[in-house]
Design an enzyme around this catalytic site. Structure first.
Site, PDB file in Angstrom:
ATOM      1  CB  CYS A   1      13.962  21.398   0.204  1.00 41.05           C
ATOM      2  SG  CYS A   1      15.169  21.569  -0.527  1.00 41.05           S
TER       3      CYS A   1
ATOM      4  CB  CYS B   1      14.640  25.852  -2.164  1.00 39.26           C
ATOM      5  SG  CYS B   1      14.395  24.677  -2.224  1.00 39.26           S
TER       6      CYS B   1
ATOM      7  CG  ASP C   1      29.948  30.830 -16.540  1.00 39.00           C
ATOM      8  OD1 ASP C   1      31.095  31.681 -16.663  1.00 39.00           O
ATOM      9  OD2 ASP C   1      29.218  29.779 -17.183  1.00 39.00           O
TER      10      ASP C   1
ATOM     11  CB  CYS D   1      17.253  22.651   1.374  1.00 43.32           C
ATOM     12  SG  CYS D   1      16.896  23.971   0.017  1.00 43.32           S
TER      13      CYS D   1
ATOM     14  CG  HIS E   1      17.566  21.717  -4.340  1.00 38.43           C
ATOM     15  ND1 HIS E   1      17.317  22.240  -2.634  1.00 38.43           N
ATOM     16  CD2 HIS E   1      18.567  21.167  -4.633  1.00 38.43           C
ATOM     17  CE1 HIS E   1      18.863  21.666  -2.363  1.00 38.43           C
ATOM     18  NE2 HIS E   1      18.765  21.155  -2.879  1.00 38.43           N
TER      19      HIS E   1
ATOM     20  CG  ASP F   1      31.327  33.929 -22.767  1.00 34.66           C
ATOM     21  OD1 ASP F   1      31.362  32.562 -22.541  1.00 34.66           O
ATOM     22  OD2 ASP F   1      32.182  34.408 -23.259  1.00 34.66           O
TER      23      ASP F   1
HETATM   24  C1  LIG Z   1      34.467  23.422 -20.250  1.00 37.21           C
HETATM   25  C2  LIG Z   1      33.450  24.244 -19.105  1.00 37.21           C
HETATM   26  C3  LIG Z   1      32.115  25.030 -20.122  1.00 37.21           C
HETATM   27  C4  LIG Z   1      33.298  23.795 -17.910  1.00 37.21           C
HETATM   28  O1  LIG Z   1      34.378  25.246 -18.732  1.00 37.21           O
HETATM   29  C5  LIG Z   1      34.939  26.034 -20.121  1.00 37.21           C
HETATM   30  O2  LIG Z   1      35.170  25.890 -20.793  1.00 37.21           O
HETATM   31  N1  LIG Z   1      36.364  26.504 -19.282  1.00 37.21           N
HETATM   32  C6  LIG Z   1      37.009  28.530 -20.009  1.00 37.21           C
HETATM   33  C7  LIG Z   1      35.656  28.565 -20.557  1.00 37.21           C
HETATM   34  C8  LIG Z   1      33.835  29.303 -20.742  1.00 37.21           C
HETATM   35  N2  LIG Z   1      32.883  29.646 -20.665  1.00 37.21           N
HETATM   36  C9  LIG Z   1      34.201  30.574 -21.642  1.00 37.21           C
HETATM   37  N3  LIG Z   1      34.357  31.849 -22.421  1.00 37.21           N
HETATM   38  C10 LIG Z   1      34.919  32.066 -22.927  1.00 37.21           C
HETATM   39  N4  LIG Z   1      35.117  33.676 -23.476  1.00 37.21           N
HETATM   40  N5  LIG Z   1      36.848  32.010 -22.970  1.00 37.21           N
HETATM   41  C11 LIG Z   1      36.899  30.775 -22.258  1.00 37.21           C
HETATM   42  O3  LIG Z   1      37.615  30.483 -21.584  1.00 37.21           O
HETATM   43  C12 LIG Z   1      36.113  30.474 -21.350  1.00 37.21           C
END
Ligand SMILES: CC(C)(C)OC(=O)NCc1c[nH]c2nc(N)[nH]c(=O)c12
Length: 375
Positions: free
Chosen positions: A312, A309, A269, A307, A338, A95
């Site tokens: 389990c 795994c 994710d 399960c 798990h 990310d």
């Molecule tokens: C609060 C949680 C983390 C569950 O979801 C979000 O914030 N969802 C949005 C999100 C997650 N990861 C990202 N990365 C980037 N670059 N941009 C985003 O908008 C997001």
């Protein structure tokens, strides 16, 4: 020269419209729809690479922001990149740091150029921008890189979300222009636009006109209801090209993974499975089970009878409860193993249901068993 990362469509489910596909990357092929375990600081907390492979984790996620702050992307580069550093030879997605800056650091200042902020670890003054985020991800050597974006808070005013998405689009272009290794790293753009249909369409239209190898949907799972999230997906996913991977960021409860797959999402994710495992909450075929609760003190059966795994097959609820209560690390490892296996196996069942054109039936069966009648 084929792009480093490309999507291969296998088939579309006749009952749901969900799709079966493969994402090809320099470190291997990912069967989709897929769930990506989160390894924020170059480790999926408490799991070894061998255990992740044993449960068939196909790809893991790591974070630019965290590795920039610690140990520093220069150290990871000198180690030969993230795959070598963490001994993981399958695909890695990183990310971009945008989201983490806004959600983790204090004292930040957003400008057109980039974001000035203080480290949430030691208060150091730092700076991230599209160019810096790309340089860091190049150093990490991830197979899939994310563009540097702003994930607006929720709820947020229309005008703020519009200005934010337009800057995110300009940042995405700067990421594309500063991408040093397009043939061995795929750069995904991130669609924003909050919960506003016209803004989501504007963001999707502007980003898909720049032809990225893949597209993520950001800014969801930020506190809105699941119904609102599904509504946004209903009109946003169709705007994305059907020959590119679609990645819904931060989404990972079992029902959301199934509903997202039904709406054409390929990749997910979420820290949920690993995070709740560490306080003894597990996902089982009968729904959530908080194994630290007293009722399991003398329950010598498996965590999840359905399960197969490692956890389990070898340990009882009573033993898991004891370890978690005693704050024994092995307990965290067993519940984490798990929960990850549960979601990875769920996605395998989703792919199988798409193959058999019965994903809506699978959803109904799963919801019934998991106790999600209200959805
Ligand atoms: C609060 C949680 C983390 C569950 O979801 C979000 O914030 N969802 C949005 C999100 C997650 N990861 C990202 N990365 C980037 N670059 N941009 C985003 O908008 C997001």
């Amino acid at each position: 020269m084929t792009a480093a990362v490309y999507y291969e469509h296998i088939k579309t489910c006749k009952q749901s419209g969900a799709r079966l596909g493969r994402v090809h990357t320099p470190h291997g092929v990912i069967e989709t729809p897929t769930f990506m375990p989160v390894g924020t600081q170059a480790t999926v907390k408490t799991m070894s690479p061998e255990e992740l492979k044993a449960m068939n984790a196909q790809i893991i996620l790591s974070n630019t922001y965290h590795l920039f702050l610690r140990p520093g992307h220069d150290i990871v580069r000198e180690a030969g990149g993230l795959h070598k550093f963490m001994n993981w030879d399958r695909p890695i997605l990183t990310d971009s740091g945008g989201f983490q800056v806004f959600s983790l650091s204090e004292m930040r200042k957003i400008t057109e150029e980039g974001v000035h902020f203080r480290s949430h670890l030691n208060g150091d003054k730092l700076y991230l921008s599209p160019e810096v985020a790309m340089e860091i991800q190049n150093s990490l050597g991830s197979d899939i890189m994310m563009a540097f974006d702003e994930c607006p808070p929720y709820p947020a005013e229309y005008d703020y979300v519009k200005k934010s998405l337009e800057r995110t689009t300009r940042w995405a272009e700067r990421c594309l222009n500063s991408h040093a290794r397009p043939h061995d790293q795929g750069l995904f753009a991130i669609v924003q636009g909050g919960m506003y249909e016209d803004l989501r369409k504007q963001s999707a239209r502007d980003l898909t006109s720049m032809d990225f190898p893949g597209y993520a949907i950001g800014g969801l799972s930020v506190g809105e209801s699941k119904q609102l999230m599904y509504e946004v997906l209903d009109y946003t996913v169709p705007l994305l090209p059907d020959n590119k991977p679609r990645y819904l960021m931060g989404v990972g409860s079992p029902d959301a993974l199934i509903e997202g797959s039904i709406r054409g999402v390929d990749m997910f994710d979420c820290v949920l499975p690993t995070r709740i495992a560490r306080n003894g909450t597990t996902m089982t075929s009968q729904g959530r089970l908080v194994v630290r609760n007293a009722q399991y003190a003398r329950d010598f059966g498996p965590l999840d009878p359905a399960c197969d795994c490692y956890t389990c097959r070898n340990y009882s609820r009573a033993y898991l409860r004891h370890l978690i209560k005693a704050d024994e690390t092995f307990g965290l490892r067993l519940t984490t193993y798990h929960n990850l296996h549960f979601l990875i196996n769920l996605m395998k069942q989703v792919r199988q249901s798409i193959m058999e054109d019965r994903l809506l039936d699978f959803r109904d069966e799963f919801f019934e068993q998991y106790g999600l009648h209200d959805n």
